[in-house]
Design a protein around this motif. Structure first.
Motif, mmCIF file in Angstrom:
data_model
loop_
_atom_site.group_PDB
_atom_site.id
_atom_site.type_symbol
_atom_site.label_atom_id
_atom_site.label_comp_id
_atom_site.label_asym_id
_atom_site.label_seq_id
_atom_site.Cartn_x
_atom_site.Cartn_y
_atom_site.Cartn_z
ATOM 1 N N VAL A 124 0.880 -1.177 0.000
ATOM 2 C CA VAL A 124 0.000 0.000 0.000
ATOM 3 C C VAL A 124 0.918 1.227 0.000
ATOM 4 N N PHE A 125 0.585 2.194 -0.860
ATOM 5 C CA PHE A 125 1.376 3.424 -0.979
ATOM 6 C C PHE A 125 0.508 4.591 -0.530
ATOM 7 N N LEU A 126 1.046 5.377 0.382
ATOM 8 C CA LEU A 126 0.272 6.519 0.891
ATOM 9 C C LEU A 126 1.017 7.818 0.576
ATOM 10 N N VAL A 127 0.430 8.618 -0.288
ATOM 11 C CA VAL A 127 1.059 9.893 -0.639
ATOM 12 C C VAL A 127 0.311 11.024 0.072
ATOM 13 N N SER A 128 1.011 11.729 0.943
ATOM 14 C CA SER A 128 0.412 12.885 1.616
ATOM 15 C C SER A 128 0.626 14.088 0.708
ATOM 16 N N ASN A 129 -0.426 14.467 0.030
ATOM 17 C CA ASN A 129 -0.338 15.635 -0.855
ATOM 18 C C ASN A 129 -0.612 16.873 -0.006
ATOM 19 N N ASN A 130 0.483 17.443 0.516
ATOM 20 C CA ASN A 130 0.323 18.597 1.420
ATOM 21 C C ASN A 130 0.556 19.922 0.696
ATOM 22 N N GLY A 131 0.447 19.876 -0.629
ATOM 23 C CA GLY A 131 0.484 21.113 -1.410
ATOM 24 C C GLY A 131 1.848 21.545 -1.904
ATOM 25 N N PHE A 132 2.897 21.153 -1.178
ATOM 26 C CA PHE A 132 4.229 21.645 -1.533
ATOM 27 C C PHE A 132 5.325 20.601 -1.306
ATOM 28 N N ALA A 133 6.351 20.679 -2.146
ATOM 29 C CA ALA A 133 7.614 19.971 -1.880
ATOM 30 C C ALA A 133 8.592 21.098 -1.544
ATOM 31 N N ILE A 134 8.795 21.316 -0.301
ATOM 32 C CA ILE A 134 9.429 22.538 0.232
ATOM 33 C C ILE A 134 8.661 23.726 -0.355
ATOM 34 N N SER A 135 9.268 24.476 -1.297
ATOM 35 C CA SER A 135 8.560 25.656 -1.836
ATOM 36 C C SER A 135 7.911 25.373 -3.194
ATOM 37 N N VAL A 136 8.078 24.157 -3.701
ATOM 38 C CA VAL A 136 7.554 23.846 -5.045
ATOM 39 C C VAL A 136 6.099 23.394 -4.942
ATOM 40 N N ALA A 191 -3.458 10.283 -7.418
ATOM 41 C CA ALA A 191 -4.023 8.928 -7.328
ATOM 42 C C ALA A 191 -4.156 8.257 -8.692
ATOM 43 N N GLN A 192 -4.442 9.038 -9.728
ATOM 44 C CA GLN A 192 -4.674 8.434 -11.047
ATOM 45 C C GLN A 192 -3.420 7.779 -11.620
ATOM 46 N N LYS A 193 -2.256 8.099 -11.057
ATOM 47 C CA LYS A 193 -1.021 7.473 -11.543
ATOM 48 C C LYS A 193 -1.058 5.952 -11.311
ATOM 49 N N ALA A 194 -1.873 5.521 -10.359
ATOM 50 C CA ALA A 194 -2.013 4.084 -10.089
ATOM 51 C C ALA A 194 -2.512 3.338 -11.327
ATOM 52 N N LEU A 195 -3.380 3.989 -12.085
ATOM 53 C CA LEU A 195 -4.023 3.315 -13.222
ATOM 54 C C LEU A 195 -2.998 2.830 -14.252
ATOM 55 N N GLY A 244 -1.717 -0.542 -13.261
ATOM 56 C CA GLY A 244 -2.688 -1.625 -13.054
ATOM 57 C C GLY A 244 -3.037 -1.852 -11.598
ATOM 58 N N ILE A 245 -2.839 -0.831 -10.776
ATOM 59 C CA ILE A 245 -3.204 -0.987 -9.362
ATOM 60 C C ILE A 245 -4.326 0.015 -9.033
ATOM 61 N N LYS A 246 -4.916 -0.129 -7.851
ATOM 62 C CA LYS A 246 -6.033 0.761 -7.516
ATOM 63 C C LYS A 246 -5.522 2.108 -6.990
ATOM 64 N N GLY A 247 -6.316 3.141 -7.265
ATOM 65 C CA GLY A 247 -5.955 4.461 -6.773
ATOM 66 C C GLY A 247 -7.180 5.158 -6.212
ATOM 67 N N VAL A 248 -6.989 5.903 -5.133
ATOM 68 C CA VAL A 248 -8.101 6.667 -4.563
ATOM 69 C C VAL A 248 -7.548 7.967 -3.984
ATOM 70 N N GLN A 249 -8.364 9.026 -4.091
ATOM 71 C CA GLN A 249 -7.983 10.302 -3.484
ATOM 72 C C GLN A 249 -8.900 10.517 -2.294
ATOM 73 N N ILE A 250 -8.317 10.814 -1.147
ATOM 74 C CA ILE A 250 -9.144 10.993 0.053
ATOM 75 C C ILE A 250 -8.855 12.333 0.728
ATOM 76 N N LYS A 284 -5.192 -9.471 -2.942
ATOM 77 C CA LYS A 284 -6.178 -8.957 -3.905
ATOM 78 C C LYS A 284 -5.763 -7.645 -4.569
ATOM 79 N N GLY A 285 -4.504 -7.294 -4.450
ATOM 80 C CA GLY A 285 -4.026 -6.114 -5.176
ATOM 81 C C GLY A 285 -3.474 -5.015 -4.296
ATOM 82 N N GLN A 286 -2.915 -4.017 -4.969
ATOM 83 C CA GLN A 286 -2.203 -2.929 -4.311
ATOM 84 C C GLN A 286 -3.058 -1.660 -4.428
ATOM 85 N N MET A 287 -2.755 -0.712 -3.574
ATOM 86 C CA MET A 287 -3.488 0.556 -3.671
ATOM 87 C C MET A 287 -2.557 1.760 -3.466
#
Ligand SMILES: Cc1ncc(C[n+]2csc(CCOP(=O)(O)OP(=O)(O)O)c2C)c(N)n1
Length: 354
Positions: A186-198, A210-214, A217-223, A246-249
């Motif tokens: 399972v991969f958890l990406v914390s999209n906190n708006g910035f990579a330092i100042s970027v 999340a759509q990068k999962a597609l 061939g794995i599942k993706g969800v934005q929460i 049953k797969g990755q997310m």
């Protein structure tokens, strides 16, 4: 602003608690009161500890520190969704997670005070070291997940990263291998708006991460990453799925870092007051407090008690870490796995009796 709109019909955006603590009845995970209490307590403790670390750094009592304020729901929700057998691959932003996995707070302090001893965690905690190089933890986690699978161990791996980490090749290699080898990942990406100042929009033209999962061939969800009920239940579902083969997310948790990137950063240089105020209203602790209050599980006395307990835990941890005397030879010992002849010589010269 970070994106909260889902990729047309292919990626869901999930929120269970809105910013005012109202619950979507159709998605209510119906967690027991005891677990709700635990989620709240750990979030309050995380914030109390975070504030203290920042203050220690500002007064020269701690070295660089990576604040977590605003991201408590992700750290606590993820930690409590894991089984003991699962393995975690955190970044510098998730060091508090070690505490929920069983490490004492004073030891985590030691790590941020530059003492290697603090980060020597018991192997039974199944915690990998905090990844400072961006995205390297993702392929490590897939390798470990592959090993679990080969050994027939029913456990999953959970790796953490930020929106910036998704621009690294390691992120894509990991997702690809996880799908191809069908690993319990399972991969958890914390999209906190910035990579330092970027800002997030400079990382990718994709509408969501999340759509990068597609593509793999794995599942993706934005929460909603500031909604602890959503974080907890989504990660739990993803881990169950991974353990059952049953797969990755890939979970993109949309959140906001309220403080600086690290204590070496000044966010006023790249973001404005209105944006910060917008996210302050979406605070993960405040909304959960409102929800608990509505359920009759929160009162002023309860709050006071939790704040006092958290403060005591944090102050005791600081006293213990500040009293700790490290062996000065560690400066030499931890440069490489095995000391080079040069380092051996330097160490001897430093400590030989004059
Ligand atoms: C391979 C690598 N490149 C660059 C850096 C410098 N660096 C440290 S943190 C950071 C930004 C990471 O942003 P993100 O992945 O969004 O995580 P966040 O810090 O926002 O949680 C960068 C570029 C690094 N640590 N490792």
């Amino acid at each position: 602003m970070p994106i909260t709109k889902a990729f047309e019909g292919k990626i869901d955006y999930v929120q269970i608690l809105d910013k005012d603590g109202n619950i979507d009845q159709t998605l209510d995970p119906k967690l027991p009161d005891e677990l709700l209490d635990k989620l709240y307590r750990f979030m309050v403790l995380a914030r109390t500890w975070d504030k203290k670390c920042l203050a220690l750094q500002r007064t020269g009592r701690m070295y660089t520190y990576a604040p977590l304020e605003g991201q408590e729901a992700i750290i606590v929700g993820a930690a409590l969704a894991l089984n003991k057998e699962d393995w975690i691959f955190p970044t510098y932003r998730e060091s508090f997670l070690y505490h929920i996995r069983g490490a004492e707070l004073w030891k985590i302090n030691l790590g941020w005070m530059g003492m290697e001893d603090g980060l020597k965690l018991d192997k039974s905690m199944h915690c990998f070291p905090l990844a400072i190089p961006i995205a390297t933890q993702f392929p490590h986690s897939v390798g470990a997940a592959y090993a679990l699978k080969q050994k027939g161990i029913k456990a999953a791996t959970l790796s953490f990263g930020g929106d910036g980490s998704t621009s690294e090749g390691d992120f894509h290699d990991a997702l690809n291998f996880a799908g191809v080898l069908n690993t319990p990942s399972v991969f958890l990406v914390s999209n906190n708006g910035f990579a330092i100042s970027v800002p997030r929009k400079w990382q990718t033209k994709s509408e969501t991460i999340a759509q990068k999962a597609l593509a793999y061939g794995i599942k993706g969800v934005q929460i909603d990453g500031n909604d602890v009920l959503c974080v907890y239940s989504t990660i739990k579902r993803a881990l169950d799925m991974a353990r059952d083969g049953k797969g990755q997310m890939l979970i993109e948790a949309v959140t906001y870092r309220m403080g600086p990137h690290t204590t070496a950063d000044d966010p006023k240089k790249y973001r404005n007051e209105e944006e910060v105020a917008y996210w302050r209203e979406r605070d993960p602790i405040k909304r959960f407090q409102l929800y608990l209050k509505g359920r009759g599980l929160w009162s002023m006395e309860y709050e006071q008690r939790i704040l006092e307990e958290s403060s005591k835990l944090v102050e005791d941890a600081v006293a213990k870490s500040e009293a700790y005397q490290p062996d000065p030879k560690e400066i030499f010992r931890y440069v490489f796995a095995n000391m080079t002849p040069d380092l051996e010589e330097q160490m001897q010269q430093c400590f030989e009796k004059k």
